[in-house]
Scaffold this active site. Structure first.
Site, PDB file in Angstrom:
ATOM      1  N   ASN A  43       0.547   1.341   6.192  1.00 41.38           N
ATOM      2  CA  ASN A  43       1.239   0.658   5.239  1.00 41.38           C
ATOM      3  C   ASN A  43       2.429  -0.219   6.021  1.00 41.38           C
ATOM      4  OD1 ASN A  43       3.260  -0.513   3.089  1.00 41.38           O
ATOM      5  ND2 ASN A  43       4.312   1.846   3.044  1.00 41.38           N
ATOM      6  N   GLY A  44       2.256  -1.421   6.015  1.00 47.10           N
ATOM      7  CA  GLY A  44       2.712  -1.791   7.108  1.00 47.10           C
ATOM      8  C   GLY A  44       2.383  -3.575   7.178  1.00 47.10           C
ATOM      9  N   CYS A  93       8.788 -12.687   3.037  1.00 46.54           N
ATOM     10  CA  CYS A  93       8.377 -11.155   3.656  1.00 46.54           C
ATOM     11  C   CYS A  93       7.346 -10.739   4.982  1.00 46.54           C
ATOM     12  CB  CYS A  93       8.887  -9.616   2.995  1.00 46.54           C
ATOM     13  SG  CYS A  93       8.678  -8.522   3.896  1.00 46.54           S
ATOM     14  N   CYS A 153      17.526  -3.825   5.957  1.00 50.78           N
ATOM     15  CA  CYS A 153      16.496  -5.345   5.858  1.00 50.78           C
ATOM     16  C   CYS A 153      16.988  -6.424   5.009  1.00 50.78           C
ATOM     17  CB  CYS A 153      15.463  -4.935   6.512  1.00 50.78           C
ATOM     18  SG  CYS A 153      14.686  -6.492   6.548  1.00 50.78           S
ATOM     19  N   GLY A 189      -0.216   0.011  -5.193  1.00 54.10           N
ATOM     20  CA  GLY A 189      -1.763  -0.865  -4.616  1.00 54.10           C
ATOM     21  C   GLY A 189      -2.686  -0.096  -5.799  1.00 54.10           C
ATOM     22  N   CYS A 237      13.496  -1.141   4.821  1.00 52.13           N
ATOM     23  CA  CYS A 237      13.305  -2.510   3.125  1.00 52.13           C
ATOM     24  C   CYS A 237      14.197  -1.766   2.047  1.00 52.13           C
ATOM     25  CB  CYS A 237      12.166  -2.277   3.210  1.00 52.13           C
ATOM     26  SG  CYS A 237      11.689  -3.694   1.897  1.00 52.13           S
ATOM     27  N   TYR A 268      12.547  -2.600  -6.167  1.00 53.13           N
ATOM     28  CA  TYR A 268      11.811  -2.648  -7.449  1.00 53.13           C
ATOM     29  C   TYR A 268      11.178  -1.755  -6.767  1.00 53.13           C
ATOM     30  CZ  TYR A 268       7.296  -5.363  -9.143  1.00 53.13           C
ATOM     31  OH  TYR A 268       6.735  -5.907  -9.892  1.00 53.13           O
ATOM     32  N   CYS A 274       0.875  -1.673  -0.320  1.00 49.43           N
ATOM     33  CA  CYS A 274       0.101  -0.516   0.137  1.00 49.43           C
ATOM     34  C   CYS A 274       1.206   1.374   0.010  1.00 49.43           C
ATOM     35  CB  CYS A 274      -0.269   0.151   1.140  1.00 49.43           C
ATOM     36  SG  CYS A 274      -0.054   0.514   2.704  1.00 49.43           S
ATOM     37  N   CYS A 290      15.236 -11.846   3.476  1.00 46.93           N
ATOM     38  CA  CYS A 290      14.552 -12.236   1.966  1.00 46.93           C
ATOM     39  C   CYS A 290      15.818 -12.515   1.797  1.00 46.93           C
ATOM     40  CB  CYS A 290      13.724 -10.626   0.850  1.00 46.93           C
ATOM     41  SG  CYS A 290      14.587  -9.389   0.378  1.00 46.93           S
TER      42      CYS A 290
END
Length: 570
Positions: A178-179, A459, A510, A104, A313, A319, A78, A513
């Protein structure tokens, strides 16, 4: 317990054929019964949560590689925006959401404040589908928040579309999030044990309940009190009758920036591209662990809690974010171009042309081509007009979903040694189809270059990814992946080169992934049956993911043939 601890109004109307719906929330104080909240109950307790709800894995592993898969990418869940002090707040919010549409596409909503009344319009679909002039006319006022959402989870998507608005005894509050909260299950169980009633399957609703039951004063401290109980990723904007509040989790997983317009109005948004569209000047990031309150007295900042080292992130730069955004203080365009240059340096190959998998691979491909001294050309054309549903002919077309979206250019490819740059490989199914498309169009050789390290972990911080079992890099070596997707050579961005590029900031990101090391332990996760909606939502029904839930031990192996379902708050 007969009485409910929190009398929340419905956060959205019941599902209806209409695309969107307006709702008005009067700030009528609603009582919280002291009898409903036993003094012995502590919302800070560390008792073990109730058993998690997980779905039985019914699909075989072979289903992971269904021919129906046509979009093998993680999805950002989002984008949020908040505006204070502008008489066209809702219209500016609408434009900012357009700029954040890539974050989103399933639903959108705006809440504005006018004459101490919170008014809401939410709907399923793109921003342009949910809002029109009539809907925006229903949202007067000089402050507003907005939200765009990605999710295919839940029988009623409309019910989970944000922003949420609720009334409590001191007024009304709206929130856009968002999260993803990793302790959502235990928080909700405690609240329900005390009589709280939930209207959605979203973890964001938990935040509203925690604010309502808080004993702190004023409203700012109620938010701090609520957020201190949250674990995981959250960048949120709140709106009340007289305030706009922005808050970011202590690790700073998801982005959130602040800007100002020339008239002095204050803007918060997930990315700077939203500021650019509405002619707001970028000021700074909302710091990890910070709460910012904007009202008639100005801006007040408060540290949410002593925060650890940031863990932003890295996939925002790989991306999710638009190339024209500045995220976590770095240009996304420059990051992706550098990723491509590294690939050209560390994984060179003789080639005639460099192409990209559009749109997210374009900037990295430009970097690769420039460093390699080879021409960049458009070898794949992406259609931007593919909807959520389509009618396939009775005579099955191989790779139909991919062909709908990507068309090879034979004049660029025929007889050429082609380097194709993509941002990532998740399950590998789309990559194999792209390679096949290129070779069918006459490419002599196809060399895949991936502008990220291999993805080996799911994730849990606000990104929709498959389970680790579905991630091809978690099950195969690079050479095995190359053989599976059918390319002539394959190389990923080396992890060490990525961290070297980030320099002194490398420890602030982070990489879960890529490494499987999680800054916040994903102790409680709601997961779906393997194979449910592992594609881009083009196949399957929403009803197919309901029911069939069973209890599982919270310590079970979450990577055992299971797929994370983000439970709202996205």
């Amino acid at each position: 317990m007969a009485a409910a601890a929190l009398n929340l109004p419905s956060l959205s109307s019941s599902p209806s054929p209409s695309l969107s719906h307006p709702t008005h929330f009067l700030p009528t104080p609603l009582s919280l019964s002291s009898k409903s909240l036993p003094k012995s109950h502590s919302f800070h307790s560390h008792s073990l949560p109730k058993p998690l709800l997980v779905a039985a894995a019914k699909s075989p592993i072979s289903h992971f590689f269904s021919d129906d898969d046509s979009d093998d990418k993680p999805r950002e869940e989002c984008g949020v925006v908040g505006i204070y002090g502008d008489h066209e707040a809702s219209r500016l919010c609408y434009l900012a959401l357009h700029a954040l549409q890539h974050r989103g596409q399933e639903g959108a909503g705006i809440v504005s404040v006018n004459d101490d009344v919170l008014q809401s319009v939410t709907g399923v679909g793109l921003v342009s589908e949910v809002f029109n002039q009539t809907k925006l006319d229903q949202l007067p006022g000089d402050s507003a928040i907005g939200h765009v959402r990605y999710s295919t989870a839940g029988a009623s998507m409309l019910k989970n579309v944000q922003p949420f608005v609720a009334g409590y005894r001191f007024g009304s509050v709206g929130v856009a999030h968002n999260g993803n909260l990793v302790n959502y299950g235990s928080l909700r169980a405690k609240l329900e044990d005390s009589g709280s009633i939930f209207n959605t399957s979203s973890d964001t609703e938990v935040v509203l309940h925690l604010i309502a039951i808080s004993k702190q004063r004023p409203f700012l401290l109620r938010i701090v009190d609520a957020c201190e109980q949250l674990e995981g990723a959250y960048s949120m904007v709140f709106i009340t009758e007289d305030k706009l509040v922005a808050v970011r989790d202590p690790y700073g997983f998801r982005p959130l920036v602040m800007g100002r317009r020339s008239n002095g109005s204050v803007v918060f948004a997930s990315e700077t591209c939203a500021l650019d569209l509405i002619e707001a000047t970028y000021d700074r990031e909302v710091f990890p662990g910070e709460v910012l309150v904007v009202d008639k007295n100005g801006i007040q900042s408060l540290c949410l809690m002593a925060h650890p080292q940031p863990k932003s992130c890295i996939f925002e730069h790989i991306y999710f974010a638009l190339p024209n955004s500045v995220v976590f203080g770095r240009s996304v365009y420059e990051s992706r171009r550098a990723f491509g240059e590294i690939l050209a340096t560390e994984a060179p190959v003789d080639c005639d042309v460099v192409i990209a998998v559009p749109d997210s691979g374009v900037v990295a491909a430009l970097g690769y081509a420039a460093k390699a001294g080879v021409a960049f050309q458009q070898g794949l054309i992406r259609s931007h007009y593919v909807g959520r549903t389509f009618i396939e002919p009775s005579q099955r077309i191989r790779d139909f979903g991919v062909k709908l979206k990507l068309s090879p250019v034979r004049a660029v490819l025929e007889g050429k040694r082609v380097v194709v740059v993509d941002d990532s490989i998740v399950r590998g199914t789309t990559s194999s189809k792209i390679v096949r498309l290129l070779k069918e169009a006459g490419a002599k050789e196809v060399h895949m270059r991936i502008a990220s390290p291999p993805i080996i972990g799911s994730c849990y911080y606000g990104v929709d990814t498959p389970s680790a079992e579905e991630l091809i890099s978690n099950r195969m070596s690079v050479d095995e992946i190359r053989e599976f997707i059918g390319c002539d050579s394959l190389a990923f961005l080396p992890f060490d080169s990525l961290t070297k590029l980030l320099g002194n900031d490398s420890s602030n990101f982070c990489y879960a992934c890529f490494s499987g090391n999680y800054p916040v332990e994903p102790r409680e996760i709601k997961v779906k049956r393997v194979g449910d909606f592992v594609d881009d939502g083009l196949n399957g029904s929403l009803e197919s993911i309901d029911g069939g839930w069973v209890q599982a031990n919270r310590h079970q192996n979450l990577e055992n043939h299971l797929k994370v379902e983000k439970v709202g708050g996205v």
